[in-house]
Design an enzyme around this catalytic site. Structure first.
Site, PDB file in Angstrom:
ATOM      1  N   ASP A   1       0.829  -1.195   0.000  1.00 24.22           N
ATOM      2  CA  ASP A   1       0.000   0.000   0.000  1.00 24.22           C
ATOM      3  C   ASP A   1       0.872   1.258   0.000  1.00 24.22           C
ATOM      4  O   ASP A   1       1.890   1.315   0.703  1.00 24.22           O
ATOM      5  CB  ASP A   1      -0.895  -0.015   1.241  1.00 24.22           C
ATOM      6  CG  ASP A   1      -1.985   1.029   1.184  1.00 24.22           C
ATOM      7  OD1 ASP A   1      -2.557   1.231   0.102  1.00 24.22           O
ATOM      8  OD2 ASP A   1      -2.277   1.648   2.220  1.00 24.22           O
TER       9      ASP A   1
ATOM     10  N   GLU B   1       0.640   0.144  -4.767  1.00 21.36           N
ATOM     11  CA  GLU B   1      -0.373   1.166  -5.042  1.00 21.36           C
ATOM     12  C   GLU B   1       0.297   2.542  -5.007  1.00 21.36           C
ATOM     13  O   GLU B   1       0.937   2.904  -4.023  1.00 21.36           O
ATOM     14  CB  GLU B   1      -1.495   1.102  -4.011  1.00 21.36           C
ATOM     15  CG  GLU B   1      -2.414  -0.086  -4.203  1.00 21.36           C
ATOM     16  CD  GLU B   1      -3.699   0.057  -3.423  1.00 21.36           C
ATOM     17  OE1 GLU B   1      -4.738  -0.350  -3.949  1.00 21.36           O
ATOM     18  OE2 GLU B   1      -3.665   0.567  -2.293  1.00 21.36           O
TER      19      GLU B   1
END
Length: 308
Positions: free
Chosen positions: A35, A65
């Protein structure tokens, strides 16, 4: 995680590295999603990936991400990381969203300034995910009519690693408190069909027919062991058709739309060409009428998981 332990900085780093190898060996997972990768140490991330792959195999997949619309920033980060990572193709998702909300948008520009266009090996392509779904902080709506087109563009082409969104496959329950409505499965329930087309027919050389702003197509010509191939044509306006070359080895064959949205049959001529139509604001995916596996369509996927 280590707040109550009397660890040195290096011991913490080593433990995190070892945690990565432990979870792979304990659970059998094949990769990781990290993330917000732009917000933590590039040096540590590089070392962590190298350690996990040394211990668990060079094919351990890692995707990060990095929600930004600037592909240059993303490619510079990949360069710093030695291209050990893939990134979710946020610019392509923004293209999908913008095109789906613009009347008669130019489909030929769908891949402009996308990650998959410039770094096809390092791009994970998506139409939606948990962060971009309705009600989330980076909600990026793709209109329902465009999702079959978008999924065809990520599932059936030869570049990128496509990723399905659970909520598109099964539908999403809304949240009345946040004024988020429920949504049915995407693509008119045909997302499983598009996935099966990828598995059975989306192989081999690709040729694009991106000549018209509102009607584009492409073909996959198959390989020696997956010889059938497929032809895809889509329109975001009125019904259209494109003459595309499948190959002379297919002359005399009859091809049909596995999605069932276009009823016309296409006959391949002696030069290996067919004229492939599609309905307006839709997509059609053609394969040989009697191709191996053709009897598995329609899939009739059971998406009813929200039973009380």
């Amino acid at each position: 995680m280590f707040a109550d332990l009397d660890y040195s900085h290096q011991e913490v780093i080593d433990d995190v590295k070892n945690w990565g190898t432990w979870i792979v060996k304990e659970t059998g997972i094949k990769g990781f999603r990290l993330d917000a990768v732009q917000h933590f140490s590039e040096r540590f991330t590089n070392e962590w990936v190298e350690h996990v792959r040394e211990q668990c195999g060079k094919d351990t997949f890692c995707v990060g991400e990095f929600w930004i619309g600037d592909v240059k920033t993303m490619t510079e980060w990949l360069e710093k990381m030695g291209h050990k990572f893939s990134l979710f193709d946020a610019p392509l998702l923004y293209n999908f969203s913008n095109i789906s909300k613009s009347e008669n948008a130019d489909l030929r520009k769908v891949f402009d300034n996308s990650l998959v266009q410039v770094e096809p090996v390092n791009a994970v392509t998506v139409v939606m995910n948990h962060d971009t779904q309705p009600g989330q902080t980076v909600a990026t709506p793709v209109e329902g009519f465009f999702k079959p087109l978008a999924y065809s563009l990520i599932l059936l082409r030869n570049n990128g690693y496509p990723c399905l969104f659970y909520g598109d496959l099964y539908g999403m329950r809304g949240n009345k408190d946040n004024d988020v409505p429920s949504e049915p499965p995407a693509c008119g329930g045909k997302l499983a069909d598009l996935t099966l087309v990828r598995k059975l027919y989306a192989y081999g050389d690709q040729e694009d027919y991106f000549n018209d702003a509102n009607c584009i197509g492409f073909v996959r010509r198959g390989t020696w062991d997956k010889p059938n191939g497929c032809a895809v044509v889509m329109s975001n306006a009125k019904p259209g058709e494109i003459r595309m070359a499948i190959g002379t080895e297919h002359k005399g064959e009859c091809w049909t739309d596995v999605l069932g949205w276009e009823e016309k049959e296409v006959n391949i001529d002696d030069e290996g060409y067919g004229v492939f139509p599609c309905p307006g604001v839709s997509v059609s995916v053609y394969v040989k009428k009697d191709a191996e596996g053709r009897d598995r369509f329609p899939v009739n996927f059971d998406a009813n998981i929200y039973k009380e």
